[in-house]
Structure formats: C-alpha cells, structure tokens
Design a protein around this motif. Sequence first.
Motif, PDB file in Angstrom:
ATOM      1  N   VAL A 107      48.814  39.932  46.244  1.00  0.00           N
ATOM      2  CA  VAL A 107      48.917  38.526  45.861  1.00  0.00           C
ATOM      3  C   VAL A 107      48.644  38.338  44.370  1.00  0.00           C
ATOM      4  N   ILE A 108      47.743  39.145  43.805  1.00  0.00           N
ATOM      5  CA  ILE A 108      47.377  39.021  42.396  1.00  0.00           C
ATOM      6  C   ILE A 108      47.946  40.203  41.619  1.00  0.00           C
ATOM      7  N   GLU A 109      48.696  39.886  40.567  1.00  0.00           N
ATOM      8  CA  GLU A 109      49.178  40.905  39.636  1.00  0.00           C
ATOM      9  C   GLU A 109      48.401  40.717  38.337  1.00  0.00           C
ATOM     10  N   VAL A 110      47.518  41.666  38.026  1.00  0.00           N
ATOM     11  CA  VAL A 110      46.754  41.589  36.787  1.00  0.00           C
ATOM     12  C   VAL A 110      47.644  42.080  35.658  1.00  0.00           C
ATOM     13  N   LYS A 111      47.847  41.203  34.664  1.00  0.00           N
ATOM     14  CA  LYS A 111      48.703  41.558  33.529  1.00  0.00           C
ATOM     15  C   LYS A 111      47.887  42.131  32.376  1.00  0.00           C
ATOM     16  N   ASN A 125      41.962  34.834  52.872  1.00  0.00           N
ATOM     17  CA  ASN A 125      41.279  34.420  54.094  1.00  0.00           C
ATOM     18  C   ASN A 125      41.984  34.899  55.366  1.00  0.00           C
ATOM     19  N   ASP A 126      43.266  35.263  55.264  1.00  0.00           N
ATOM     20  CA  ASP A 126      43.990  35.803  56.418  1.00  0.00           C
ATOM     21  C   ASP A 126      43.981  37.334  56.415  1.00  0.00           C
ATOM     22  N   GLU A 127      43.129  37.927  55.539  1.00  0.00           N
ATOM     23  CA  GLU A 127      42.947  39.372  55.383  1.00  0.00           C
ATOM     24  C   GLU A 127      44.139  40.078  54.740  1.00  0.00           C
ATOM     25  N   SER A 128      45.092  39.310  54.165  1.00  0.00           N
ATOM     26  CA  SER A 128      46.171  39.939  53.412  1.00  0.00           C
ATOM     27  C   SER A 128      45.590  40.432  52.078  1.00  0.00           C
ATOM     28  N   ASP A 129      46.199  41.472  51.508  1.00  0.00           N
ATOM     29  CA  ASP A 129      45.705  42.083  50.280  1.00  0.00           C
ATOM     30  C   ASP A 129      45.879  41.144  49.092  1.00  0.00           C
ATOM     31  N   LEU A 130      44.791  40.917  48.353  1.00  0.00           N
ATOM     32  CA  LEU A 130      44.879  40.197  47.085  1.00  0.00           C
ATOM     33  C   LEU A 130      45.103  41.190  45.956  1.00  0.00           C
ATOM     34  N   MET A 131      44.225  42.201  45.880  1.00  0.00           N
ATOM     35  CA  MET A 131      44.325  43.214  44.825  1.00  0.00           C
ATOM     36  C   MET A 131      43.261  44.268  45.020  1.00  0.00           C
ATOM     37  N   CYS A 132      43.388  45.351  44.289  1.00  0.00           N
ATOM     38  CA  CYS A 132      42.368  46.385  44.199  1.00  0.00           C
ATOM     39  C   CYS A 132      42.148  46.696  42.737  1.00  0.00           C
TER      40      CYS A 132
END
Length: 142
Positions: A14-18, A115-122
Amino acid sequence: MALTALASGLPTDVIEVKSLKISPDPPKPGDELTVTASGYVSRTIEDGATADVTVKLGLIKLLSKTFDICEEAKNANATLQCPVEPGDYDVVQKVALPWEIPRARFNVDVKAYNNDESDLMCARIMIDFISGQASGFRIFGR
C-alpha cells in the motif's frame, strides 16, 4: 549519507516509499533526529493499522513490539493522521534520541499491515552508532 534506499518493496504494498532522509546525518545519541519521508499511498490506511517492529543488536533481540500506527501518529502529533487517503505525501517527524544509546550496530525490521491485515510495507534499517552512521535503509518484500 546515513540512510540509503537499497531496494524497493512489493508492487502490491500500500505504501511506496520514494525517499527517506535524516538530519543530522549521521544521527547521534542525545540529538533530536528529524526524519523526512516522501511516498505514495495506493489505498486508504485505516484506524487499526499496525507495525511489527523488531530491534536487534547482532543476533540479540532487544525489542519486539506491535504498534498501532494511527494511535502512534496521534500521540506524536504527526502531520499525517488516519485515515490516510490515497495520494502522494511528504512527512516530517522529529524524534528525541536518548543519550543512553550504546555504541553498537542495530538492525530494525518493520512490517506494517492495514486494519484488514493487507501489507502496507516493510523496512529494514541498519544503524551503526559505533561510527555514528547508519549503514543502510532497505524496503523489502515478504
């Protein structure tokens, strides 16, 4: 430069760190650290999003804790609050580093979930307080 992007995360995150920058660079115990990040959010980040954080000193685990991302942002009076709608964002956050940080190399792993346990980032961050420099920042897949 103390933090360097070495790889990118999964396309489904969900999050792409630029970009990620810190000041002062390198960080020093007892200083106020300013973290400046920019990135893209592809889906809404809702209340209940969490981050599993593990801090290791070599092979020794010093901390393993799950944080409520939205609650932490609220308590830190962060510029970005939940829910976070899709779009491009720039975030600046100040953190007080304790004087007691030992002269050592730390590895910090962060795995964040919506909150639905989908991946945000690592993220994997390696910080070397022996020489006062961070040796790398990497976003990695699962």
